[in-house]
Enzyme design. Structure first.
Site, PDB file in Angstrom:
ATOM      1  N   CYS A  44      -2.122  46.686  32.526  1.00  0.00           N
ATOM      2  CA  CYS A  44      -2.140  46.158  33.898  1.00  0.00           C
ATOM      3  C   CYS A  44      -1.392  44.832  34.003  1.00  0.00           C
ATOM      4  O   CYS A  44      -0.508  44.670  34.838  1.00  0.00           O
ATOM      5  CB  CYS A  44      -3.586  45.999  34.365  1.00  0.00           C
ATOM      6  N   CYS A  49       0.501  47.114  36.511  1.00  0.00           N
ATOM      7  CA  CYS A  49       0.208  46.710  37.896  1.00  0.00           C
ATOM      8  C   CYS A  49       0.842  45.375  38.310  1.00  0.00           C
ATOM      9  O   CYS A  49       1.469  45.286  39.367  1.00  0.00           O
ATOM     10  CB  CYS A  49      -1.293  46.567  38.099  1.00  0.00           C
ATOM     11  N   LYS A  52       4.761  45.115  38.063  1.00  0.00           N
ATOM     12  CA  LYS A  52       5.228  46.115  39.033  1.00  0.00           C
ATOM     13  C   LYS A  52       5.095  45.579  40.463  1.00  0.00           C
ATOM     14  O   LYS A  52       6.021  45.691  41.272  1.00  0.00           O
ATOM     15  CB  LYS A  52       4.401  47.400  38.845  1.00  0.00           C
ATOM     16  N   TYR A 178       2.285  58.364  40.592  1.00  0.00           N
ATOM     17  CA  TYR A 178       2.237  56.955  41.004  1.00  0.00           C
ATOM     18  C   TYR A 178       3.472  56.191  40.518  1.00  0.00           C
ATOM     19  O   TYR A 178       4.147  55.524  41.287  1.00  0.00           O
ATOM     20  CB  TYR A 178       1.032  56.269  40.348  1.00  0.00           C
ATOM     21  N   GLU A 182       6.591  54.640  42.783  1.00  0.00           N
ATOM     22  CA  GLU A 182       6.625  53.177  42.891  1.00  0.00           C
ATOM     23  C   GLU A 182       7.959  52.630  42.351  1.00  0.00           C
ATOM     24  O   GLU A 182       8.606  51.791  42.984  1.00  0.00           O
ATOM     25  CB  GLU A 182       5.448  52.569  42.128  1.00  0.00           C
ATOM     26  N   HIS A 435      -6.583  44.304  67.806  1.00  0.00           N
ATOM     27  CA  HIS A 435      -5.359  44.594  68.547  1.00  0.00           C
ATOM     28  C   HIS A 435      -4.401  43.406  68.531  1.00  0.00           C
ATOM     29  O   HIS A 435      -4.855  42.275  68.642  1.00  0.00           O
ATOM     30  CB  HIS A 435      -5.740  44.937  69.995  1.00  0.00           C
ATOM     31  N   GLU A 440      -5.963  49.541  63.907  1.00  0.00           N
ATOM     32  CA  GLU A 440      -6.888  49.892  64.992  1.00  0.00           C
ATOM     33  C   GLU A 440      -6.894  51.403  65.241  1.00  0.00           C
ATOM     34  O   GLU A 440      -7.856  51.941  65.790  1.00  0.00           O
ATOM     35  CB  GLU A 440      -6.578  49.112  66.276  1.00  0.00           C
TER      36      GLU A 440
HETATM   37  P1  NDP Z   1       0.772  60.810  37.197  1.00  0.00           P
HETATM   38  O1  NDP Z   1      -0.245  61.582  36.474  1.00  0.00           O
HETATM   39  O2  NDP Z   1       0.401  60.072  38.424  1.00  0.00           O
HETATM   40  O3  NDP Z   1       1.998  61.765  37.556  1.00  0.00           O
HETATM   41  C1  NDP Z   1       2.665  62.483  36.564  1.00  0.00           C
HETATM   42  C2  NDP Z   1       3.846  63.186  37.174  1.00  0.00           C
HETATM   43  O4  NDP Z   1       4.623  63.770  36.142  1.00  0.00           O
HETATM   44  C3  NDP Z   1       3.447  64.305  38.121  1.00  0.00           C
HETATM   45  O5  NDP Z   1       4.327  64.324  39.195  1.00  0.00           O
HETATM   46  C4  NDP Z   1       3.605  65.543  37.252  1.00  0.00           C
HETATM   47  O6  NDP Z   1       3.961  66.680  37.969  1.00  0.00           O
HETATM   48  C5  NDP Z   1       4.782  65.154  36.399  1.00  0.00           C
HETATM   49  N1  NDP Z   1       4.799  65.878  35.126  1.00  0.00           N
HETATM   50  C6  NDP Z   1       3.875  65.849  34.155  1.00  0.00           C
HETATM   51  N2  NDP Z   1       4.245  66.625  33.127  1.00  0.00           N
HETATM   52  C7  NDP Z   1       5.449  67.150  33.478  1.00  0.00           C
HETATM   53  C8  NDP Z   1       6.340  68.034  32.830  1.00  0.00           C
HETATM   54  N3  NDP Z   1       6.078  68.516  31.626  1.00  0.00           N
HETATM   55  N4  NDP Z   1       7.488  68.357  33.468  1.00  0.00           N
HETATM   56  C9  NDP Z   1       7.756  67.875  34.695  1.00  0.00           C
HETATM   57  N5  NDP Z   1       6.953  67.034  35.356  1.00  0.00           N
HETATM   58  C10 NDP Z   1       5.799  66.680  34.755  1.00  0.00           C
HETATM   59  O7  NDP Z   1       1.397  59.856  36.097  1.00  0.00           O
HETATM   60  P2  NDP Z   1       2.141  58.462  36.148  1.00  0.00           P
HETATM   61  O8  NDP Z   1       2.845  58.376  34.860  1.00  0.00           O
HETATM   62  O9  NDP Z   1       2.897  58.300  37.416  1.00  0.00           O
HETATM   63  O10 NDP Z   1       0.937  57.437  36.177  1.00  0.00           O
HETATM   64  C11 NDP Z   1      -0.118  57.501  35.214  1.00  0.00           C
HETATM   65  C12 NDP Z   1      -1.379  57.009  35.809  1.00  0.00           C
HETATM   66  O11 NDP Z   1      -1.319  55.595  35.913  1.00  0.00           O
HETATM   67  C13 NDP Z   1      -1.671  57.501  37.220  1.00  0.00           C
HETATM   68  O12 NDP Z   1      -2.351  58.717  37.224  1.00  0.00           O
HETATM   69  C14 NDP Z   1      -2.486  56.410  37.805  1.00  0.00           C
HETATM   70  O13 NDP Z   1      -3.846  56.691  37.585  1.00  0.00           O
HETATM   71  C15 NDP Z   1      -2.081  55.179  37.019  1.00  0.00           C
HETATM   72  N6  NDP Z   1      -1.283  54.285  37.870  1.00  0.00           N
HETATM   73  C16 NDP Z   1      -1.868  53.722  38.956  1.00  0.00           C
HETATM   74  C17 NDP Z   1      -1.149  52.911  39.787  1.00  0.00           C
HETATM   75  C18 NDP Z   1      -1.794  52.337  41.008  1.00  0.00           C
HETATM   76  O14 NDP Z   1      -3.014  52.288  41.060  1.00  0.00           O
HETATM   77  N7  NDP Z   1      -1.024  51.918  42.004  1.00  0.00           N
HETATM   78  C19 NDP Z   1       0.260  52.600  39.527  1.00  0.00           C
HETATM   79  C20 NDP Z   1       0.784  53.263  38.374  1.00  0.00           C
HETATM   80  C21 NDP Z   1       0.030  54.061  37.577  1.00  0.00           C
HETATM   81  P3  NDP Z   1       2.881  67.688  38.574  1.00  0.00           P
HETATM   82  O15 NDP Z   1       2.380  67.065  39.790  1.00  0.00           O
HETATM   83  O16 NDP Z   1       3.676  68.880  38.824  1.00  0.00           O
HETATM   84  O17 NDP Z   1       1.840  67.861  37.515  1.00  0.00           O
END
Ligand code: NDP
Length: 450
Positions: A44, A49, A52, A178, A182, A435, A440
């Site tokens: 983080c 976080c 970022k 995510y 982002e 407002h 709202e």
């Molecule tokens: P996520 O789990 O959010 O997303 C992973 C993405 O990768 C999905 O779109 C998934 O597709 C895709 N994917 C996974 N495996 C493959 C594959 N073999 N081939 C193609 N596409 C694939 O992971 P992130 O890395 O973005 O983030 C990890 C975690 O970190 C998040 O889940 C979140 O909890 C946390 N995070 C939170 C933030 C916040 O609170 N603002 C900011 C950044 C991270 P599909 O949907 O098809 O499975």
């Protein structure tokens, strides 16, 4: 201190969950040690976080400048000073990491620098030195998942992205979660030409379908290119560029490929199997008290839960400390956790999406509105806002609220309290609107969409 151990608690991992558990336990009178192999603060603070969010702020100014012109300001946006910004950002991260160190020392937590691994039910090994504890907490977090294809060594992960010395011009972001959305927003705002490749039709699987489609459309309007229903099959380096081959046999050349396809528990160095801590592909199996298959060993945060969110790890760490050292019997509630995606525009969400509510057996009333926020009325730069409320037909309780638009992350925190308190749609409606704001709309939507 208890039962002839060196410590009451040894924590492995100085990220959000580990630091919170260590500090809280020490405040409750426990003798605590914490082992960390690099800087304190974890994903983080060091490579997630916080840096970022600084980059999100930096990139948003480009859009703000466009709006400023429409409001009468004579502004010219020049080049973004990546190196200058990076050094300021990194200095702030260093300061925050130092604060963590001071907080821990101030609370009386003893710090060990190095890789910590398990060497018994009550023993942790650091650089060949053994320390013993009545309780051991694993809070080592997660690391980016790297898929297996030819040329994968050429990709960047979010970790390496923060170390880039200059901005790549043409970037492919792989993944639709995510991190992908982002970082795509950040790079686009800072001037890069950004594409996102996803294996499905829409980004953000698991989010409400209207949110997914709306955000994708808004991001497309900001010139982010979506390459859908494709995957990367290989990457070939040619000079300083990367030729990416896709599953439909097409190819494109980029200056950088950012891999954001999820995260996996960072447990490789722990020796879980040696001690018999059960895990599922690295994810440590725990009960509702965060206890692993070895009763003296606990785990919190990304290496054990399904949420990968800092505030979840913080709460888990605090609850564990209360249970171990303050005779409490608390259990973490994972229902209705508000969360924000700092895409551009951002998403704020709490509770169930429409389909998820139906899948759980609810008949639902749907309230939804999309509109142009007042700020953009005088501007040719348009960024729409979507608000959606999901209500249980029978009880009229609000099951979920979803916002896409400026300040969604700020709005959803307050709404999270209302959803957690299981308020009804009528109670939302009884609240007088503020407002003129976008928020709202959340208390003035009267017409059911369906
Ligand atoms: P996520 O789990 O959010 O997303 C992973 C993405 O990768 C999905 O779109 C998934 O597709 C895709 N994917 C996974 N495996 C493959 C594959 N073999 N081939 C193609 N596409 C694939 O992971 P992130 O890395 O973005 O983030 C990890 C975690 O970190 C998040 O889940 C979140 O909890 C946390 N995070 C939170 C933030 C916040 O609170 N603002 C900011 C950044 C991270 P599909 O949907 O098809 O499975």
């Amino acid at each position: 201190m208890s039962d002839n151990f060196d410590y009451d608690l040894v924590v492995i991992g100085g990220g959000s969950g580990g630091v919170r558990a260590a500090r809280w336990s020490a405040k409750l009178g426990a003798k605590v040690a914490l082992v960390e192999k690099s800087r304190l603060g974890g994903t983080c603070v060091i490579r997630g976080c916080v840096p970022k969010k600084f980059m999100v702020y930096a990139s948003e100014f480009a859009h703000e400048a466009a709006v400023m012109k429409d409001y009468g300001w004579d502004v010219q946006v020049g080049e973004f000073d990546w190196a200058g910004f990076k050094s300021k950002r990194d200095a702030e991260i260093e300061r925050l990491s130092g604060l963590y160190q001071n907080m821990l020392s101030g609370a009386g937590v003893e710090l060990f620098e190095g890789v910590g691994c398990l060497d018994g039910d009550h023993t942790v090994l650091i650089k060949g030195k053994e320390i013993t504890a009545k309780h051991i907490l694993i809070a080592v977090g997660s690391r980016p998942f790297i898929p297996n294809f030819l040329g994968v060594e050429h990709v960047l992960t979010s970790n390496q992205f923060f170390n880039l010395k200059k901005r790549p011009q043409k970037v492919l972001v792989a993944g639709g979660g995510y991190i992908a959305v982002e970082f795509a927003g950040i790079l686009q705002g800072l001037g890069s030409d950004v594409s996102i490749v996803i294996r499905r039709e829409h980004i953000l699987r698991g989010f409400d379908q209207d949110v997914r489609e709306f955000l994708q459309e808004q991001m497309s309007q900001k010139q982010i290119n979506f390459v859908t229903e494709k995957t990367i099959t290989s990457i070939v380096k040619e000079d300083k560029k990367f030729v990416v081959h896709f599953s439909d046999e097409s190819e494109q050349t980029y200056d950088a490929v950012l891999m954001a396809q999820g995260r996996v528990p960072a447990v490789e160095e722990l020796q879980l199997d040696k001690v018999g801590v059960k895990h599922n592909q690295g994810k440590i199996e725990i009960n509702t008290k965060f206890q692993s298959s070895i009763p003296s060993i606990y785990a919190v945060g990304d290496c054990a839960n399904d949420f990968n969110l800092t505030p979840v790890a913080l709460n888990e760490g605090m609850i564990l400390a209360e249970n171990l050292f303050n005779k409490q019997d608390m259990v973490m509630s994972y229902e209705n956790i508000p969360t924000a995606v700092f895409s551009q525009p951002p998403v704020g969400t709490v509770g169930l999406g429409e389909q998820e509510a139906k899948d759980r057996g609810h008949s639902v009333d749907i309230y939804m509105s999309s509109f142009n926020p007042l700020k953009f009325a005088l501007s040719s730069h348009k960024e729409k806002c979507l608000m959606k409320i999901i209500v249980d037909c029978k009880s009229q309780k609000v099951l979920g609220v979803h916002i896409v638009g400026k300040d969604a992350g700020e709005m959803i925190q307050g709404i999270g309290v209302a959803v957690k308190a299981q308020l009804t749609k009528a109670q939302f409606d009884q609240c007088v609107g503020v407002h003129p704001t976008s928020a709202e709309e959340l208390v003035t939507m009267r017409e059911k969409l369906r």
